[in-house]
Design a protein around this motif. Structure first.
Motif, PDB file in Angstrom:
ATOM      1  N   GLY A 194      75.208  28.287  13.373  1.00 24.69           N
ATOM      2  CA  GLY A 194      75.381  27.111  12.710  1.00 24.69           C
ATOM      3  C   GLY A 194      74.330  25.986  12.523  1.00 24.69           C
ATOM      4  N   GLY A 195      73.157  26.409  13.556  1.00 18.64           N
ATOM      5  CA  GLY A 195      72.135  25.500  13.788  1.00 18.64           C
ATOM      6  C   GLY A 195      71.210  25.349  12.455  1.00 18.64           C
ATOM      7  N   GLN A 196      70.429  24.489  12.330  1.00 15.96           N
ATOM      8  CA  GLN A 196      69.312  24.452  11.367  1.00 15.96           C
ATOM      9  C   GLN A 196      68.232  25.093  11.679  1.00 15.96           C
ATOM     10  OE1 GLN A 196      69.852  22.849   8.319  1.00 15.96           O
ATOM     11  NE2 GLN A 196      72.061  22.608   9.108  1.00 15.96           N
ATOM     12  N   PRO A 197      67.437  25.612  10.633  1.00 17.05           N
ATOM     13  CA  PRO A 197      66.242  26.257  11.063  1.00 17.05           C
ATOM     14  C   PRO A 197      65.309  24.960  11.573  1.00 17.05           C
ATOM     15  CG  PRO A 197      66.608  25.912   8.648  1.00 17.05           C
ATOM     16  CD  PRO A 197      67.844  25.581   9.242  1.00 17.05           C
ATOM     17  N   ASN A 198      64.326  25.261  12.404  1.00 17.65           N
ATOM     18  CA  ASN A 198      63.301  24.702  12.827  1.00 17.65           C
ATOM     19  C   ASN A 198      62.342  24.530  12.004  1.00 17.65           C
ATOM     20  OD1 ASN A 198      61.065  23.273  14.042  1.00 17.65           O
ATOM     21  ND2 ASN A 198      61.599  24.266  16.138  1.00 17.65           N
ATOM     22  N   MET A 199      62.026  23.432  11.148  1.00 16.30           N
ATOM     23  CA  MET A 199      61.090  23.201   9.920  1.00 16.30           C
ATOM     24  C   MET A 199      59.724  23.342  10.348  1.00 16.30           C
ATOM     25  SD  MET A 199      63.002  23.605   7.482  1.00 16.30           S
ATOM     26  CE  MET A 199      61.678  23.281   6.125  1.00 16.30           C
ATOM     27  N   GLN A 200      59.625  22.540  11.640  1.00 19.57           N
ATOM     28  CA  GLN A 200      58.254  22.504  12.121  1.00 19.57           C
ATOM     29  C   GLN A 200      57.513  23.813  12.455  1.00 19.57           C
ATOM     30  OE1 GLN A 200      56.293  19.883  12.166  1.00 19.57           O
ATOM     31  NE2 GLN A 200      54.516  20.875  13.176  1.00 19.57           N
ATOM     32  N   GLN A 201      58.729  24.717  13.079  1.00 22.43           N
ATOM     33  CA  GLN A 201      58.325  26.044  13.529  1.00 22.43           C
ATOM     34  C   GLN A 201      58.051  26.946  12.080  1.00 22.43           C
ATOM     35  OE1 GLN A 201      61.088  28.027  15.909  1.00 22.43           O
ATOM     36  NE2 GLN A 201      59.567  30.000  16.432  1.00 22.43           N
ATOM     37  N   LEU A 202      58.715  26.703  11.129  1.00 25.48           N
ATOM     38  CA  LEU A 202      58.552  27.442   9.863  1.00 25.48           C
ATOM     39  C   LEU A 202      57.257  27.202   9.224  1.00 25.48           C
ATOM     40  CD1 LEU A 202      62.217  27.447   8.353  1.00 25.48           C
ATOM     41  CD2 LEU A 202      60.832  29.460   9.381  1.00 25.48           C
TER      42      LEU A 202
END
Length: 111
Positions: free
Chosen positions: A5-13
């Motif tokens: 249920g976590g959110q994707p790490n936008m910085q990593q993406l």
């Protein structure tokens, strides 16, 4: 959906996307510098193109030149350039294929 249920790490993406863009740009620059050949008529006409498809050279053996039959010479030139471009396309697939495989579904990507 991310497991747990976590959110994707936008910085990593974003960093991954930027690295992919840099790798792709580097591969495209390498293609523009790499030359490939194609030939026709058993080597009577040879064409050289860059990996990105730019015609760089054309060599015509004097035996291929018949003033009475310029059509055959024209056909040989076209065939040699086509062969060189086919080789350039194969090179593009080798260099860019692995970089672009996962990008087809990404919005904003030109492939």
């Amino acid at each position: 959906m991310i497991p747990g249920g976590g959110q994707p790490n936008m910085q990593q993406l974003l960093q991954q996307a930027q690295k992919m863009q840099q790798d792709l740009a580097r591969a495209q620059e390498e293609l523009a510098r790499t030359e490939v050949d194609g030939q026709a008529g058993g080597g009577l006409v040879k064409a050289t193109v860059t990996g990105s498809g730019e015609l760089r050279g054309l060599v015509i053996d004097p035996k291929a030149v018949d003033p009475e039959d310029t059509e055959t010479l024209a056909d040989l030139v076209v065939a040699a350039v086509q062969a060189a471009n086919e080789n350039a396309q194969r090179l593009q697939q080798e260099k860019l294929g692995p970089l672009t495989q996962g990008l087809g579904g990404m919005p904003g990507m030109p492939f």
